[in-house]
Structures are given as structure tokens and as C-alpha cells.
Design an enzyme around this catalytic site. Structure first.
Site, PDB file in Angstrom:
ATOM      1  N   ASP A   1      76.481  25.054  22.070  1.00  0.00           N
ATOM      2  CA  ASP A   1      75.782  23.764  21.968  1.00  0.00           C
ATOM      3  C   ASP A   1      76.422  22.752  22.981  1.00  0.00           C
ATOM      4  OD1 ASP A   1      73.688  21.660  20.385  1.00  0.00           O
ATOM      5  OD2 ASP A   1      75.703  20.792  20.680  1.00  0.00           O
ATOM      6  N   LEU A   2      75.767  22.231  23.817  1.00  0.00           N
ATOM      7  CA  LEU A   2      76.553  21.081  24.839  1.00  0.00           C
ATOM      8  C   LEU A   2      76.819  20.013  23.825  1.00  0.00           C
ATOM      9  CD1 LEU A   2      77.204  20.101  27.595  1.00  0.00           C
ATOM     10  CD2 LEU A   2      74.710  19.415  27.929  1.00  0.00           C
TER      11      LEU A   2
ATOM     12  N   GLY B   1      66.924  22.054  22.691  1.00  0.00           N
ATOM     13  CA  GLY B   1      67.032  21.075  23.786  1.00  0.00           C
ATOM     14  C   GLY B   1      68.455  21.074  24.618  1.00  0.00           C
ATOM     15  N   ASP B   2      69.703  21.338  23.609  1.00  0.00           N
ATOM     16  CA  ASP B   2      70.842  21.524  24.129  1.00  0.00           C
ATOM     17  C   ASP B   2      71.606  22.786  23.809  1.00  0.00           C
ATOM     18  OD1 ASP B   2      71.409  20.454  21.711  1.00  0.00           O
ATOM     19  OD2 ASP B   2      72.537  18.714  22.224  1.00  0.00           O
ATOM     20  N   GLU B   3      70.776  23.750  23.064  1.00  0.00           N
ATOM     21  CA  GLU B   3      71.657  24.965  22.529  1.00  0.00           C
ATOM     22  C   GLU B   3      70.929  26.201  23.214  1.00  0.00           C
ATOM     23  OE1 GLU B   3      71.989  23.964  17.751  1.00  0.00           O
ATOM     24  OE2 GLU B   3      70.479  25.186  18.329  1.00  0.00           O
TER      25      GLU B   3
END
Length: 319
Positions: free
Chosen positions: A173-174, A215-217
Site C-alpha cells: 500500500d502506498l 486505488g493505492d494497493e
């Protein structure tokens, strides 16, 4: 006006060549081949040149050759015709797809020749592969998408079989995508996601799959016979690579990523939903530990947090 036999044959030959179709036969007693021009063109051989079956069979890819020979043997033995799509290389090395159909002719109850058609379907295959890529790839990063990841995840035995000592399922994750979007704009956030994807692919190039699952994973499956320390070392190295700043216009953007992982032991038929929940739980712990770190499900810190959660004193998601 009715066509003569010669005119009808000429028109048929022209249409067959336009469609990339040719006819073929093989005399079983001698393995002698006979091809029409369309088959010569398909294999990239001079029209009318002498044919040797072993040489032409060598132009098939190994898997297609094995399947073709299996079906050919069944055809000769039982008379059961077949149709298959085969990958071939032309004499010049170009990659092509061919649709092969075959049937057999008998005389006095014995098979004497097999024959059929061969058609160039490279364009058709390219179209379907393109559609498949659209359906199973993420347009922003070029990685596999969640649908492709879930399909891979549904058969974890394939990645943790007898030939693999251990596997690992990880979620990445970001950490700070929203602040990046707020400060630099969504274009900068998109560039950070693209860079993260490239770094994951580079540092874990032998992973069974690396996918953008949200989305960010990102999700990944990694397998190695070197054991748990090696797998965790690979993930740790990837996590460090993800923490490098991303160049953006005249500045650079500080980024980091958290990783949650769970070990997949060999020889077991794993429950994909449970294993994903374990990796997600480990990711939650990584976030709670301050982000920019790697956590493994089942490590002592997680066992303690799971006990707290079971007692109603924690917030860790444990399934």
C-alpha cells in the site's frame, strides 16, 4: 453465366488465399506431403518447394507440436477428426497462429491418408489477446488488475506445490497517496503509482503475479525454494526500493509503502479469502506501526494485537 470448372476453381483459390486458407494432405505409407499455395504461404516456404514432414513439424512450437501429434495419432487409430489452434514459426522466424483441421480417408478398412485445411488466424488471436489484456490489465500502471489477481489467487496450490518450499502472498500500500494528490495534484499521484508498479516489477521480477488491486494497493504472489528468510529478504528489499523519492517536474516527491504478507506453506490447498485476509491484517499492523515497513502475519507483534482485538481492546482486522 455459369462458371466453368476452371473458372470456379480459380475464384475459389483466390478467395482461399485472401482468407489465409490452404489445403493439405499426407500419405501415411510414405509421409509424403501435398500442400496448396495457401499453406506454403502460411509457413513462409516457397510455393511448390519439396516438403519433408520432419522439417515442417519442427516449425511448430513444442506444446502445439505435442498436441498435434497426439491428435494425429488418435485420428489414424480411431478415425476421429479434429480441429486445433497451433502456434508456429515461419521459415523466416515470424510467429504465427494456425487453425488446423484434419480427417482421414480409408481404403479397405485401413487409413491411407489424412487431409484437411490450415488457416492463418494470427490476426484473430492478436485481437483476442488484446481484448484479454484490456480485461485483465490495469490501464494506469500496465500491471495485472484485481480480476487477474483474484483468478491467480483462486489456485494457490499452483504456487505452493511440491516443487516450491514456500510461497508468500503480500499486499503493498502506498502510504501517502492522498497528501501527494492534495499537494501536487492527481497527475503526480498517478506518476507515483506508476513508479511504484515499475519498482515492484523490477525488484520482484520472478513473482507469479504483481497486480494493482485497488486505488493505492498492489497484490503479489512470490514463491521460492530458498525458504522464509529469503522470501522476507526479497520483500524487505522491495520495500526499500519503493521508498525512493519520485522525480516530479522540478522537484521530487517523498513516498513510502507498507507491506503486509502471509506465508503459504507447500502441499496445502489454501483458502484464498483467508490468506488474503491474513495479508490484509498484516498490512493493517504495518500501517499502525508507523508505515513504511513490512509485517508478516503470525509474527509475535501480530499475535499480541490479535489477542487484544479478540478481547475487545484492539482494532486489528483479523479473519
Amino acid at each position: 453465366m455459369p462458371l466453368s470448372d476452371a473458372e470456379a476453381r480459380r475464384l475459389y483459390d483466390q478467395a482461399a488465399l485472401m482468407a489465409g486458407i490452404g489445403a493439405w494432405e499426407c500419405r501415411l505409407a510414405t509421409s509424403e506431403l501435398a500442400w496448396t499455395d495457401g499453406v506454403y504461404d502460411l509457413f513462409g516456404l516457397p510455393r511448390g518447394s519439396t516438403l519433408h514432414r520432419p522439417s515442417t513439424v519442427d516449425l511448430y512450437h513444442d506444446d502445439s507440436r505435442a498436441e498435434m501429434e497426439r491428435l494425429r495419432g488418435r485420428l489414424i487409430a480411431s478415425g476421429q477428426g479434429f480441429m486445433m489452434d497451433a502456434r508456429i514459426r515461419t521459415a523466416a522466424g515470424a510467429e504465427r497462429w494456425m487453425r488446423l483441421s484434419a480427417s482421414v480417408t480409408h481404403q479397405q478398412g485401413r487409413p491411407v491418408r489424412i487431409h484437411g485445411a490450415k488457416q492463418d488466424i494470427t490476426g484473430e488471436k492478436d485481437m483476442w489477446l488484446g481484448l484479454r489484456r484490456l480485461a485483465y490489465s490495469d490501464p494506469l500502471t500496465g500491471l495485472a488488475n484485481r480480476r487477474a489477481f483474484e483468478m491467480q489467487l483462486s489456485d494457490l496450490r499452483r504456487h505452493t506445490g511440491d516443487n516450491c518450499a514456500l510461497g508468500v502472498l503480500a499486499i503493498v500500500d502506498l502510504d501517502n497517496l492522498k497528501p501527494i494528490n492534495d499537494r501536487f495534484g492527481h497527475a503526480a499521484g498517478d506518476e507515483c503509482l506508476r513508479q511504484l508498479a515499475m519498482r515492484l516489477e523490477t525488484s520482484l521480477s520472478d513473482a507469479a503475479i504483481v497486480a494493482r488491486i485497488g486505488g493505492d494497493e498492489f497484490g503479489l504472489l512470490l514463491c521460492s525454494a530458498a525458504g522464509r528468510p529469503y522470501l522476507l529478504h526479497r520483500l524487505d528489499q522491495a520495500q526499500k526500493a519503493l521508498a525512493r523519492p519520485v522525480p516530479w517536474r522540478e522537484t521530487s516527491i517523498e513516498i513510502s509503502a507498507s507491506i503486509g504478507a502471509t506465508i503459504l506453506r507447500p502441499g496445502l490447498l489454501h483458502d484464498p479469502e483467508r490468506r488474503f485476509a491474513e495479508a490484509d491484517s498484516a498490512l493493517y499492523v504495518a500501517k499502525a506501526a508507523g508505515r513504511n515497513c513490512l509485517r508478516l502475519f503470525g509474527d509475535p507483534v501480530q499475535d499480541a494485537r490479535a489477542a487484544m482485538d479478540a478481547a475487545g481492546t484492539g482494532v486489528l482486522r483479523v479473519v
